[in-house]
Write a protein that holds these residues in place. Structure first.
Motif, PDB file in Angstrom:
ATOM      1  N   PHE A 126       0.862  -1.179   0.000  1.00 39.45           N
ATOM      2  CA  PHE A 126       0.000   0.000   0.000  1.00 39.45           C
ATOM      3  C   PHE A 126       0.897   1.227   0.000  1.00 39.45           C
ATOM      4  CE2 PHE A 126      -2.118  -3.408   2.177  1.00 39.45           C
ATOM      5  CZ  PHE A 126      -3.453  -3.326   1.810  1.00 39.45           C
ATOM      6  N   ARG A 127       0.848   2.035  -1.051  1.00 37.29           N
ATOM      7  CA  ARG A 127       1.625   3.269  -1.089  1.00 37.29           C
ATOM      8  C   ARG A 127       0.781   4.400  -0.534  1.00 37.29           C
ATOM      9  NH1 ARG A 127       2.560   6.405  -6.431  1.00 37.29           N
ATOM     10  NH2 ARG A 127       1.066   7.780  -5.445  1.00 37.29           N
ATOM     11  N   GLU A 128       1.425   5.309   0.187  1.00 35.32           N
ATOM     12  CA  GLU A 128       0.702   6.472   0.696  1.00 35.32           C
ATOM     13  C   GLU A 128       0.184   7.308  -0.464  1.00 35.32           C
ATOM     14  OE1 GLU A 128       2.021   8.404   4.428  1.00 35.32           O
ATOM     15  OE2 GLU A 128       3.839   7.222   4.107  1.00 35.32           O
ATOM     16  N   GLN A 129      -1.076   7.716  -0.350  1.00 34.31           N
ATOM     17  CA  GLN A 129      -1.737   8.491  -1.406  1.00 34.31           C
ATOM     18  C   GLN A 129      -2.972   9.149  -0.806  1.00 34.31           C
ATOM     19  OE1 GLN A 129      -0.929   9.055  -4.630  1.00 34.31           O
ATOM     20  NE2 GLN A 129      -2.793  10.231  -4.985  1.00 34.31           N
ATOM     21  N   PRO A 130      -3.175  10.455  -1.029  1.00 42.90           N
ATOM     22  CA  PRO A 130      -4.395  11.080  -0.534  1.00 42.90           C
ATOM     23  C   PRO A 130      -5.637  10.302  -0.974  1.00 42.90           C
ATOM     24  CG  PRO A 130      -2.901  12.747  -1.353  1.00 42.90           C
ATOM     25  CD  PRO A 130      -2.297  11.407  -1.723  1.00 42.90           C
ATOM     26  N   LYS A 131      -6.603  10.231  -0.081  1.00 38.81           N
ATOM     27  CA  LYS A 131      -7.886   9.537  -0.275  1.00 38.81           C
ATOM     28  C   LYS A 131      -7.745   8.033  -0.424  1.00 38.81           C
ATOM     29  CE  LYS A 131     -10.085  13.618  -2.038  1.00 38.81           C
ATOM     30  NZ  LYS A 131     -10.889  14.260  -3.000  1.00 38.81           N
ATOM     31  N   PHE A 132      -6.533   7.478  -0.157  1.00 38.10           N
ATOM     32  CA  PHE A 132      -6.344   6.031  -0.252  1.00 38.10           C
ATOM     33  C   PHE A 132      -5.701   5.457   1.009  1.00 38.10           C
ATOM     34  CE2 PHE A 132      -3.599   2.383  -1.529  1.00 38.10           C
ATOM     35  CZ  PHE A 132      -4.616   1.474  -1.756  1.00 38.10           C
ATOM     36  N   PHE A 133      -4.477   5.909   1.350  1.00 33.39           N
ATOM     37  CA  PHE A 133      -3.733   5.278   2.437  1.00 33.39           C
ATOM     38  C   PHE A 133      -2.747   6.272   3.033  1.00 33.39           C
ATOM     39  CE2 PHE A 133      -0.188   2.725   4.080  1.00 33.39           C
ATOM     40  CZ  PHE A 133      -0.872   1.852   4.908  1.00 33.39           C
ATOM     41  N   ASP A 134      -2.615   6.231   4.355  1.00 31.17           N
ATOM     42  CA  ASP A 134      -1.653   7.082   5.046  1.00 31.17           C
ATOM     43  C   ASP A 134      -1.148   6.342   6.277  1.00 31.17           C
ATOM     44  OD1 ASP A 134      -0.132   9.364   5.542  1.00 31.17           O
ATOM     45  OD2 ASP A 134      -1.737  10.413   6.587  1.00 31.17           O
ATOM     46  N   ILE A 135       0.085   6.620   6.659  1.00 33.42           N
ATOM     47  CA  ILE A 135       0.670   6.090   7.893  1.00 33.42           C
ATOM     48  C   ILE A 135       0.944   7.278   8.796  1.00 33.42           C
ATOM     49  CG2 ILE A 135       2.625   4.909   8.949  1.00 33.42           C
ATOM     50  CD1 ILE A 135       3.014   3.483   6.251  1.00 33.42           C
ATOM     51  N   VAL A 136       0.476   7.188  10.025  1.00 30.66           N
ATOM     52  CA  VAL A 136       0.676   8.258  10.990  1.00 30.66           C
ATOM     53  C   VAL A 136       1.250   7.647  12.257  1.00 30.66           C
ATOM     54  CG1 VAL A 136      -0.485  10.010  12.392  1.00 30.66           C
ATOM     55  CG2 VAL A 136      -1.285   9.543  10.062  1.00 30.66           C
ATOM     56  N   THR A 137       2.314   8.230  12.770  1.00 26.70           N
ATOM     57  CA  THR A 137       2.851   7.819  14.062  1.00 26.70           C
ATOM     58  C   THR A 137       2.636   8.959  15.048  1.00 26.70           C
ATOM     59  OG1 THR A 137       5.072   8.616  13.561  1.00 26.70           O
ATOM     60  CG2 THR A 137       4.593   6.323  13.002  1.00 26.70           C
ATOM     61  N   TYR A 138       2.406   8.597  16.292  1.00 26.14           N
ATOM     62  CA  TYR A 138       2.219   9.601  17.334  1.00 26.14           C
ATOM     63  C   TYR A 138       2.536   8.968  18.675  1.00 26.14           C
ATOM     64  CZ  TYR A 138      -2.273   7.326  18.274  1.00 26.14           C
ATOM     65  OH  TYR A 138      -3.245   6.414  18.581  1.00 26.14           O
ATOM     66  N   THR A 139       2.757   9.806  19.665  1.00 23.49           N
ATOM     67  CA  THR A 139       2.992   9.348  21.026  1.00 23.49           C
ATOM     68  C   THR A 139       1.702   9.529  21.809  1.00 23.49           C
ATOM     69  OG1 THR A 139       5.313   9.957  20.884  1.00 23.49           O
ATOM     70  CG2 THR A 139       4.387   9.664  23.104  1.00 23.49           C
ATOM     71  N   GLY A 140       1.198   8.449  22.350  1.00 21.22           N
ATOM     72  CA  GLY A 140      -0.049   8.509  23.119  1.00 21.22           C
ATOM     73  C   GLY A 140       0.137   9.285  24.406  1.00 21.22           C
ATOM     74  N   ASN A 141      -0.976   9.884  24.866  1.00 18.56           N
ATOM     75  CA  ASN A 141      -0.926  10.628  26.128  1.00 18.56           C
ATOM     76  C   ASN A 141      -2.061  10.241  27.070  1.00 18.56           C
ATOM     77  OD1 ASN A 141      -3.154  11.857  25.002  1.00 18.56           O
ATOM     78  ND2 ASN A 141      -2.205  13.875  24.784  1.00 18.56           N
ATOM     79  N   ALA A 143      -5.214  10.537  26.636  1.00 15.37           N
ATOM     80  CA  ALA A 143      -6.404  11.386  26.531  1.00 15.37           C
ATOM     81  C   ALA A 143      -7.005  11.256  25.133  1.00 15.37           C
ATOM     82  CB  ALA A 143      -6.025  12.846  26.789  1.00 15.37           C
ATOM     83  N   ASN A 144      -8.314  11.479  25.046  1.00 14.94           N
ATOM     84  CA  ASN A 144      -8.954  11.526  23.732  1.00 14.94           C
ATOM     85  C   ASN A 144      -8.440  12.744  22.985  1.00 14.94           C
ATOM     86  OD1 ASN A 144     -10.501   9.284  24.282  1.00 14.94           O
ATOM     87  ND2 ASN A 144     -12.240  10.484  25.026  1.00 14.94           N
ATOM     88  N   ARG A 145      -8.124  12.566  21.714  1.00 16.80           N
ATOM     89  CA  ARG A 145      -7.644  13.691  20.921  1.00 16.80           C
ATOM     90  C   ARG A 145      -7.757  13.355  19.443  1.00 16.80           C
ATOM     91  NH1 ARG A 145      -1.280  12.667  22.221  1.00 16.80           N
ATOM     92  NH2 ARG A 145      -0.722  12.087  20.108  1.00 16.80           N
ATOM     93  N   THR A 146      -7.610  14.375  18.644  1.00 18.55           N
ATOM     94  CA  THR A 146      -7.633  14.214  17.196  1.00 18.55           C
ATOM     95  C   THR A 146      -6.203  14.015  16.704  1.00 18.55           C
ATOM     96  OG1 THR A 146      -9.599  15.618  17.015  1.00 18.55           O
ATOM     97  CG2 THR A 146      -8.263  15.338  15.028  1.00 18.55           C
ATOM     98  N   ILE A 147      -6.005  13.034  15.833  1.00 16.03           N
ATOM     99  CA  ILE A 147      -4.691  12.762  15.242  1.00 16.03           C
ATOM    100  C   ILE A 147      -4.759  13.187  13.781  1.00 16.03           C
ATOM    101  CG2 ILE A 147      -2.956  11.017  14.732  1.00 16.03           C
ATOM    102  CD1 ILE A 147      -3.429  11.413  17.752  1.00 16.03           C
ATOM    103  N   ALA A 148      -3.895  14.093  13.374  1.00 16.11           N
ATOM    104  CA  ALA A 148      -3.884  14.600  11.998  1.00 16.11           C
ATOM    105  C   ALA A 148      -3.393  13.523  11.035  1.00 16.11           C
ATOM    106  CB  ALA A 148      -2.993  15.831  11.909  1.00 16.11           C
ATOM    107  N   VAL A 154     -12.272  11.924   4.995  1.00 16.85           N
ATOM    108  CA  VAL A 154     -12.564  11.226   6.245  1.00 16.85           C
ATOM    109  C   VAL A 154     -12.120   9.772   6.100  1.00 16.85           C
ATOM    110  CG1 VAL A 154     -14.405  10.489   7.804  1.00 16.85           C
ATOM    111  CG2 VAL A 154     -14.516  12.746   6.725  1.00 16.85           C
ATOM    112  N   PRO A 155     -11.306   9.266   7.034  1.00 21.66           N
ATOM    113  CA  PRO A 155     -10.852   7.869   6.921  1.00 21.66           C
ATOM    114  C   PRO A 155     -12.016   6.886   6.965  1.00 21.66           C
ATOM    115  CG  PRO A 155      -9.565   9.061   8.564  1.00 21.66           C
ATOM    116  CD  PRO A 155     -10.720   9.938   8.195  1.00 21.66           C
ATOM    117  N   GLY A 156     -11.943   5.864   6.128  1.00 15.11           N
ATOM    118  CA  GLY A 156     -12.949   4.803   6.133  1.00 15.11           C
ATOM    119  C   GLY A 156     -12.566   3.683   7.083  1.00 15.11           C
ATOM    120  N   CYS A 157     -11.269   3.516   7.325  1.00 19.27           N
ATOM    121  CA  CYS A 157     -10.769   2.480   8.223  1.00 19.27           C
ATOM    122  C   CYS A 157      -9.527   3.026   8.926  1.00 19.27           C
ATOM    123  CB  CYS A 157     -10.427   1.212   7.429  1.00 19.27           C
ATOM    124  SG  CYS A 157      -9.833  -0.156   8.436  1.00 19.27           S
ATOM    125  N   ILE A 158      -9.452   2.784  10.222  1.00 14.04           N
ATOM    126  CA  ILE A 158      -8.298   3.201  11.015  1.00 14.04           C
ATOM    127  C   ILE A 158      -7.820   1.984  11.801  1.00 14.04           C
ATOM    128  CG2 ILE A 158      -7.447   4.718  12.845  1.00 14.04           C
ATOM    129  CD1 ILE A 158      -9.799   6.618  12.132  1.00 14.04           C
TER     130      ILE A 158
END
Length: 175
Positions: A126-141, A143-148, A154-158
C-alpha cells in the motif's frame, strides 16, 4: 502530461488558456498483491510501487504454513516489523525486509517470515496516497484527541497498534 483547456478569456490568437492537469493516479500505482517463492537469498521484489519516494506499507504472509502476518512500513523503517495476528510489540531483524525502493522492496535471507526456501508468499503493498492510504505515528498521552493525517478525506478504516509494548490492535471501520 496531458493538456486541458481551461475556461478563461481567449487570447488574441483565439487558442484560449491552457493549463497542465495532474496525471491521474490508478490503483496499480498505489496497491499491489504480489506472489513469490522463497529462496533464502537476498532479492528484490519488483511490483512497481514507489515506496522510497512516496512511503507506504508492505504486509507479507506465507501461503502454505501457519506463520505470522508480518507488516513493515516506511515510517518505522525497513527491518522493523509488527505481527498483525499477535499483540506483540515491534520486532526487528536485519534479514527480513531490508529496504524500500522506487520499484518495490528488498528482502533478506530470513528463513520463514519473508523469504524462506520452500515457502510461498504474498505481499500486499500500500503506497501512501491522498484519499487512499496514510501512515501516521504519534505518542499517546492517555487522553482523547484528534490525530492529523494526510488523506484529505474522512478515513474509512483506522488501524492502531502500540509498537513499544504488548497491546491489542484497535480497528475502526465506518461501516
Amino acid at each position: 502530461m496531458p493538456l486541458v483547456q481551461t475556461r478563461g478569456a481567449a487570447s488574441a490568437q483565439g487558442f484560449g488558456e491552457f493549463a497542465q492537469a495532474a496525471a491521474p493516479v490508478y490503483i496499480e500505482d498505489v496497491f499491489s498483491a504480489y506472489l513469490w517463492s522463497g529462496n533464502s537469498t537476498n532479492r528484490s521484489i519488483v511490483n512497481n510501487i514507489n515506496l522510497s519516494g512516496k512511503g507506504g506499507l508492505v504486509w507479507i504472509k506465507d501461503r502454505n504454513a501457519g506463520l505470522n502476518h508480518t507488516l513493515f512500513d516506511t515510517a518505522r523503517g525497513a527491518t522493523n516489523y509488527l505481527f498483525s495476528d499477535t499483540t506483540s510489540a515491534q520486532g526487528s531483524a536485519s534479514n527480513t525486509l531490508t529496504a524500500f525502493n522506487s520499484t518495490g522492496f528488498d528482502l533478506g535471507t530470513n528463513s520463514s517470515y519473508v523469504n524462506g526456501s520452500g515457502y510461498t508468499y504474498v505481499g500486499w503493498t500500500f503506497r501512501e496516497q491522498p484519499k487512499f492510504f496514510d501512515i501516521v505515528t504519534y505518542t499517546g498521552n492517555g487522553a482523547n484527541r484528534t490525530i492529523a493525517h494526510n488523506l484529505g478525506s474522512v478515513p474509512g478504516c483506522i488501524i492502531i497498534k502500540r509498537t513499544d509494548a504488548i497491546e491489542d490492535w484497535n480497528v475502526y471501520h465506518r461501516s
